[in-house]
Design a protein around this motif. Structure first.
Motif, PDB file in Angstrom:
ATOM      1  N   GLU A  65      -0.136 -11.194   4.593  1.00  9.67           N
ATOM      2  CA  GLU A  65       0.361 -10.166   5.509  1.00  9.67           C
ATOM      3  C   GLU A  65      -0.313  -8.833   5.203  1.00  9.67           C
ATOM      4  N   THR A  66      -1.089  -8.317   6.131  1.00  8.48           N
ATOM      5  CA  THR A  66      -1.758  -7.033   5.956  1.00  8.48           C
ATOM      6  C   THR A  66      -1.802  -6.306   7.300  1.00  8.48           C
ATOM      7  N   PRO A  67      -1.960  -4.990   7.274  1.00  8.54           N
ATOM      8  CA  PRO A  67      -2.183  -4.271   8.533  1.00  8.54           C
ATOM      9  C   PRO A  67      -3.500  -4.701   9.155  1.00  8.54           C
ATOM     10  N   GLY A  68      -3.714  -4.325  10.408  1.00 14.92           N
ATOM     11  CA  GLY A  68      -4.951  -4.674  11.094  1.00 14.92           C
ATOM     12  C   GLY A  68      -6.170  -4.033  10.463  1.00 14.92           C
ATOM     13  N   GLU A  69      -7.306  -4.701  10.585  1.00 11.24           N
ATOM     14  CA  GLU A  69      -8.546  -4.205   9.986  1.00 11.24           C
ATOM     15  C   GLU A  69      -8.922  -2.831  10.530  1.00 11.24           C
ATOM     16  N   ALA A  70      -8.678  -2.607  11.823  1.00 13.78           N
ATOM     17  CA  ALA A  70      -9.042  -1.315  12.425  1.00 13.78           C
ATOM     18  C   ALA A  70      -8.288  -0.172  11.763  1.00 13.78           C
ATOM     19  N   LEU A  71      -7.002  -0.378  11.493  1.00 13.53           N
ATOM     20  CA  LEU A  71      -6.221   0.669  10.847  1.00 13.53           C
ATOM     21  C   LEU A  71      -6.646   0.846   9.396  1.00 13.53           C
ATOM     22  N   LEU A  72      -6.842  -0.247   8.675  1.00  7.45           N
ATOM     23  CA  LEU A  72      -7.267  -0.161   7.276  1.00  7.45           C
ATOM     24  C   LEU A  72      -8.596   0.575   7.146  1.00  7.45           C
ATOM     25  N   ASP A  73      -9.475   0.390   8.119  1.00 14.73           N
ATOM     26  CA  ASP A  73     -10.782   1.032   8.080  1.00 14.73           C
ATOM     27  C   ASP A  73     -10.678   2.548   8.203  1.00 14.73           C
ATOM     28  N   ARG A  74      -9.559   3.025   8.725  1.00 14.66           N
ATOM     29  CA  ARG A  74      -9.376   4.461   8.940  1.00 14.66           C
ATOM     30  C   ARG A  74      -8.546   5.120   7.845  1.00 14.66           C
ATOM     31  N   LEU A  75      -8.114   4.343   6.856  1.00 15.77           N
ATOM     32  CA  LEU A  75      -7.352   4.882   5.735  1.00 15.77           C
ATOM     33  C   LEU A  75      -8.278   5.025   4.534  1.00 15.77           C
ATOM     34  N   ALA A  76      -8.218   6.142   3.871  1.00 18.50           N
ATOM     35  CA  ALA A  76      -9.190   6.421   2.815  1.00 18.50           C
ATOM     36  C   ALA A  76      -8.814   5.765   1.490  1.00 18.50           C
ATOM     37  N   ILE A  77      -7.710   6.162   0.920  1.00 22.60           N
ATOM     38  CA  ILE A  77      -7.354   5.766  -0.446  1.00 22.60           C
ATOM     39  C   ILE A  77      -6.415   4.567  -0.426  1.00 22.60           C
ATOM     40  N   SER A  78      -6.699   3.613  -1.287  1.00 19.09           N
ATOM     41  CA  SER A  78      -5.845   2.434  -1.426  1.00 19.09           C
ATOM     42  C   SER A  78      -5.331   2.365  -2.870  1.00 19.09           C
ATOM     43  N   THR A  79      -4.006   2.331  -3.028  1.00 19.20           N
ATOM     44  CA  THR A  79      -3.395   2.342  -4.357  1.00 19.20           C
ATOM     45  C   THR A  79      -2.318   1.275  -4.443  1.00 19.20           C
ATOM     46  N   ASP A  80      -2.335   0.514  -5.525  1.00 18.73           N
ATOM     47  CA  ASP A  80      -1.333  -0.518  -5.761  1.00 18.73           C
ATOM     48  C   ASP A  80      -0.178   0.105  -6.546  1.00 18.73           C
ATOM     49  N   LEU A  81       0.997   0.169  -5.935  1.00 18.92           N
ATOM     50  CA  LEU A  81       2.162   0.788  -6.565  1.00 18.92           C
ATOM     51  C   LEU A  81       3.154  -0.241  -7.105  1.00 18.92           C
ATOM     52  N   GLU A  82       2.741  -1.489  -7.170  1.00 17.26           N
ATOM     53  CA  GLU A  82       3.684  -2.553  -7.555  1.00 17.26           C
ATOM     54  C   GLU A  82       4.279  -2.322  -8.937  1.00 17.26           C
ATOM     55  N   ASN A  83       3.469  -1.839  -9.870  1.00 19.03           N
ATOM     56  CA  ASN A  83       3.947  -1.661 -11.244  1.00 19.03           C
ATOM     57  C   ASN A  83       4.245  -0.206 -11.577  1.00 19.03           C
ATOM     58  N   VAL A  84       4.399   0.629 -10.563  1.00 19.18           N
ATOM     59  CA  VAL A  84       4.712   2.041 -10.771  1.00 19.18           C
ATOM     60  C   VAL A  84       6.202   2.250 -10.513  1.00 19.18           C
ATOM     61  N   SER A  85       6.914   2.757 -11.510  1.00 21.03           N
ATOM     62  CA  SER A  85       8.348   3.000 -11.357  1.00 21.03           C
ATOM     63  C   SER A  85       8.587   4.339 -10.676  1.00 21.03           C
ATOM     64  N   LEU A  86       9.760   4.490 -10.090  1.00 17.71           N
ATOM     65  CA  LEU A  86      10.108   5.741  -9.419  1.00 17.71           C
ATOM     66  C   LEU A  86      10.141   6.895 -10.414  1.00 17.71           C
ATOM     67  N   ALA A  87      10.546   6.612 -11.645  1.00 16.28           N
ATOM     68  CA  ALA A  87      10.614   7.663 -12.664  1.00 16.28           C
ATOM     69  C   ALA A  87       9.226   8.230 -12.980  1.00 16.28           C
ATOM     70  N   ALA A  88       8.200   7.395 -12.809  1.00  7.93           N
ATOM     71  CA  ALA A  88       6.840   7.854 -13.126  1.00  7.93           C
ATOM     72  C   ALA A  88       6.326   8.881 -12.139  1.00  7.93           C
ATOM     73  N   THR A  89       7.011   9.020 -10.997  1.00 17.21           N
ATOM     74  CA  THR A  89       6.566   9.976  -9.984  1.00 17.21           C
ATOM     75  C   THR A  89       7.229  11.339 -10.131  1.00 17.21           C
TER      76      THR A  89
END
Length: 198
Positions: A65-89
């Protein structure tokens, strides 16, 4: 009314569950990201509203499951937040004054031709062939330089841009030095001709 997108002008638009967003909405977002104007037509009257925004798309899908390629192509930064806790922000490194100073400096930030060529070569070696993504990488490097208070992009900003923009989109990895140093295997000699028994 101009609509939700026009209300996001000079602000942040948050797109949760981007992987399940209907394609018609993704297409509208793509159009605004390409041309930051919202056009409305009512009773034969056409109106235009500025719509310069920052889009934060949250991909909460699993597996394919991913967004469409056209939209992804227009987004600059990609970051994986899976292992980032809310406290870390909680400890955000930049203040509002820092961001405003970087915004003011950004128009003066330049990236040398040699560094721009190096960034494009890295993108090509990683299999990132979209020129739009190359532009994202260059702009990201300039933003990072502005945040650092610099008017010229240096190598550290190129490396950060590569990690944030190019590496998440890599479709191949460049050959390592060890692989380059290995001698090419010679082709096996041709099999001897088969002689018929007399």
């Amino acid at each position: 009314e101009a609509g939700i997108l026009a209300e996001c002008h000079e602000g942040l638009a948050l797109l949760p569950m981007a992987e399940r967003t209907p394609m018609v909405i993704q297409s509208n977002l793509c159009r605004v990201l390409d041309d930051p104007v919202v056009r409305t037509e009512r009773d034969g009257i056409t109106e235009q509203h500025p719509c310069v925004l920052t889009l934060l798309a949250l991909d909460e899908g699993v597996e394919e499951e991913t967004p469409g390629e056209a939209l992804l192509d227009r987004l600059a930064i990609s970051t994986d937040l899976e292992n980032v806790s809310l406290a870390a922000t909680n400890d955000f490194l930049l203040t509002r004054a820092d961001i405003e100073a970087a915004q003011a400096l950004l128009p003066e930030v330049r990236i040398a031709d040699a560094r721009l060529t190096s960034l494009c070569n890295a993108a090509w070696m990683l299999g990132v062939e979209s020129p739009r993504v190359w532009i994202h990488a260059a702009r990201t490097a300039r933003v990072l330089a502005a945040i650092a208070g610099q008017r010229d992009v240096d190598e550290s900003q190129l490396e950060q841009s590569l990690r944030l923009v190019l590496l998440p989109r890599a479709t191949r990895l460049p050959a390592t030095d060890e692989a380059k140093d290995q001698p090419e295997q010679a082709e096996p000699p041709p099999a001897p001709p088969i002689q018929a028994d007399e």
